[in-house]
Design an enzyme around this catalytic site. Sequence first.
Site, mmCIF file in Angstrom:
data_model
loop_
_atom_site.group_PDB
_atom_site.id
_atom_site.type_symbol
_atom_site.label_atom_id
_atom_site.label_comp_id
_atom_site.label_asym_id
_atom_site.label_seq_id
_atom_site.Cartn_x
_atom_site.Cartn_y
_atom_site.Cartn_z
ATOM 1 C CG HIS A 157 5.046 1.525 -33.121
ATOM 2 N ND1 HIS A 157 4.750 2.165 -33.900
ATOM 3 C CD2 HIS A 157 4.572 0.608 -32.303
ATOM 4 C CE1 HIS A 157 3.593 2.324 -33.515
ATOM 5 N NE2 HIS A 157 2.989 1.648 -32.196
ATOM 6 C CG ASP A 365 13.735 2.751 -40.245
ATOM 7 O OD1 ASP A 365 12.240 2.744 -39.325
ATOM 8 O OD2 ASP A 365 13.558 4.653 -40.514
HETATM 9 C C1 GDG Z 1 9.434 3.943 -35.332
HETATM 10 C C2 GDG Z 1 9.905 3.347 -35.780
HETATM 11 C C3 GDG Z 1 8.266 3.649 -37.539
HETATM 12 C C4 GDG Z 1 11.839 13.359 -36.503
HETATM 13 N N1 GDG Z 1 12.956 14.893 -36.359
HETATM 14 C C5 GDG Z 1 12.509 15.839 -35.837
HETATM 15 C C6 GDG Z 1 11.178 15.229 -35.851
HETATM 16 N N2 GDG Z 1 10.884 14.107 -36.439
HETATM 17 C C7 GDG Z 1 9.382 13.297 -36.255
HETATM 18 C C8 GDG Z 1 8.919 12.706 -37.606
HETATM 19 C C9 GDG Z 1 8.033 11.474 -37.990
HETATM 20 C C10 GDG Z 1 8.782 11.080 -36.571
HETATM 21 O O1 GDG Z 1 9.459 11.863 -35.926
HETATM 22 C C11 GDG Z 1 9.799 9.646 -36.955
HETATM 23 O O2 GDG Z 1 9.290 9.108 -37.259
HETATM 24 P P1 GDG Z 1 10.025 7.559 -38.360
HETATM 25 O O3 GDG Z 1 9.504 6.750 -38.311
HETATM 26 O O4 GDG Z 1 11.044 8.397 -39.675
HETATM 27 O O5 GDG Z 1 11.430 7.174 -37.419
HETATM 28 P P2 GDG Z 1 11.113 6.336 -35.471
HETATM 29 O O6 GDG Z 1 11.141 7.898 -34.737
HETATM 30 O O7 GDG Z 1 12.748 5.425 -35.726
HETATM 31 O O8 GDG Z 1 9.735 5.396 -35.628
HETATM 32 C C12 GDG Z 1 9.933 3.110 -37.640
HETATM 33 C C13 GDG Z 1 8.222 4.859 -36.134
HETATM 34 O O9 GDG Z 1 8.253 4.053 -35.264
HETATM 35 C C14 GDG Z 1 6.158 4.815 -36.378
HETATM 36 O O10 GDG Z 1 5.700 3.949 -36.722
HETATM 37 O O11 GDG Z 1 8.209 3.879 -38.552
HETATM 38 O O12 GDG Z 1 10.391 2.202 -38.584
HETATM 39 O O13 GDG Z 1 11.649 3.104 -35.881
HETATM 40 O O14 GDG Z 1 7.129 12.090 -37.513
HETATM 41 O O15 GDG Z 1 8.669 13.810 -38.824
HETATM 42 N N3 GDG Z 1 10.115 15.960 -35.032
HETATM 43 C C15 GDG Z 1 10.609 17.175 -35.189
HETATM 44 N N4 GDG Z 1 11.443 17.910 -35.256
HETATM 45 C C16 GDG Z 1 12.197 17.418 -35.645
HETATM 46 O O16 GDG Z 1 13.054 17.293 -35.537
HETATM 47 N N5 GDG Z 1 9.308 17.466 -34.118
#
Ligand code: GDG
Length: 460
Positions: A157, A365
């Site tokens: 990921h 990322d």
């Molecule tokens: C890893 C990889 C890859 C964020 N703050 C809150 C919250 N979130 C949710 C977002 C989104 C998720 O968390 C974050 O996903 P991301 O993809 O932006 O980043 P990572 O957590 O680092 O995820 C990344 C991912 O895995 C999937 O393969 O894209 O590159 O690092 O859904 O909405 N959700 C809630 N409250 C928050 O304050 N409920």
Amino acid sequence: MGRLVVVSNRIADPRKTASGGLAVALGQALEASGGLWFGWSGKVVENGTPGEGDLHLQQAGRVQLATVDLSREDHDSYYLGYSNGVLWPVFHYRLDLADFDAGYVAGYRRVNQMFAHKLAGLLQPDDVVWVHDYHLIPLAAELRAMGCRQRMGFFLHIPLPPPLILAAVPEHDWLIRSLFAYDLVGFQSEADVSHFARYVGTETPADVLGEHEFRAFGKTLRAQAFPIGIDVDEFLELGAGRESQEMYAQMRDEYSRRRLLVGVERMDYSKGLPQRLKAFRQLLQSYPENLGSATLIQIAAPSRESVDAYAALRQELESLCGAINGNFGELDWMPVRYIHRSVARKRLPGLYRAASVALVTPLRDGMNLVAKEFVAAQDPQDPGVLVLSRFAGAAEQMSEALLVNPYDTARTAETIQRALQMPLEERQRRHQVLLAQIRAQDVHWWRERFLASLAAIPAP
Ligand code: GDG
């Protein structure tokens, strides 16, 4: 295809919406095949014996959930130490933040061995095993050593760094050799695949059999990009819900005379938060028409707080936000609303929709799902603008966003200004393209493509 077995560090109950699109998408595939989801229970046993942990089995509809507890020592070396203190920083190009304590890798290996041991007892001969993320790179090698011959796939990921950065990890050759125990390895982006191909071409070396096929250590491996998406419909449904609508109405009223910018992430040094705040400060300095108006709501949900680098980041952010508000704020306007708490998932679409601009500016990322959620949440008639880092995996797909180099403060500020000034027609056109893109390559497309590629590989 046989029963699907998903293995990930943490598992989620796929029936709960708070779990998010990935859990829903994997849950659907597990449900369809009457599958098994295996991972850490989240429980740490203070005086537990390293390499041992109780196995818990639970039924969630047609899906069996199997979880294992970790002893304190295993948790600290496998999870905090090697996964989040070595692999996470190095894979995000942050060698300066890696803590190469020689003891961590033993714990990482021990937990992977224990997981393999517990999982092997639950596997059926025609199962298809799909392992997720950097915590579990050696899992298939351990399973193979126990005689498991099932088809096995792995999805990373997070990014895979270029060979010379990866080579800084003392165990880099072991990690890559471990990948060859899988039949299929999926990466987020073409850049990651090219790093893998370069690594195995120079360091391993492997024979390149075809565009995505590599042979080394007596094993053939397929490695390919499978950019992950979101569940667009699930997110739209969430947006139509009461909590989201209330959030939207509240934000719209509060910011009716102002321009709202939003940033949402786990607090993590890969997300470029200090650089983003500096660019926002530059925006206020260079384009004073934004004074008294532009407001950045920055959600930085607490994450991995016991890892040292995160405490330092928190201090830096608090001091930057304090300085910006102190220098630019007025009695009736504060430029930054910084929230170091998690926001309920049901409210997120409303927050995104109320914003004129989203700042998604990680330094590195794997993909970044916030960028895709922001696009899904917009009103197509009056959409907000996405400012996206070129260093997010998502940038390969989302070229209609305004792409920035987050290290370049002045040009990022200039681009944010352009986003704030963008005419309606251009906003609509860009949003339409982005929405079509995230719909075409959503999380179901991702899952189906990965599993179809795995199924197409001849059984070992
Ligand atoms: C890893 C990889 C890859 C964020 N703050 C809150 C919250 N979130 C949710 C977002 C989104 C998720 O968390 C974050 O996903 P991301 O993809 O932006 O980043 P990572 O957590 O680092 O995820 C990344 C991912 O895995 C999937 O393969 O894209 O590159 O690092 O859904 O909405 N959700 C809630 N409250 C928050 O304050 N409920």
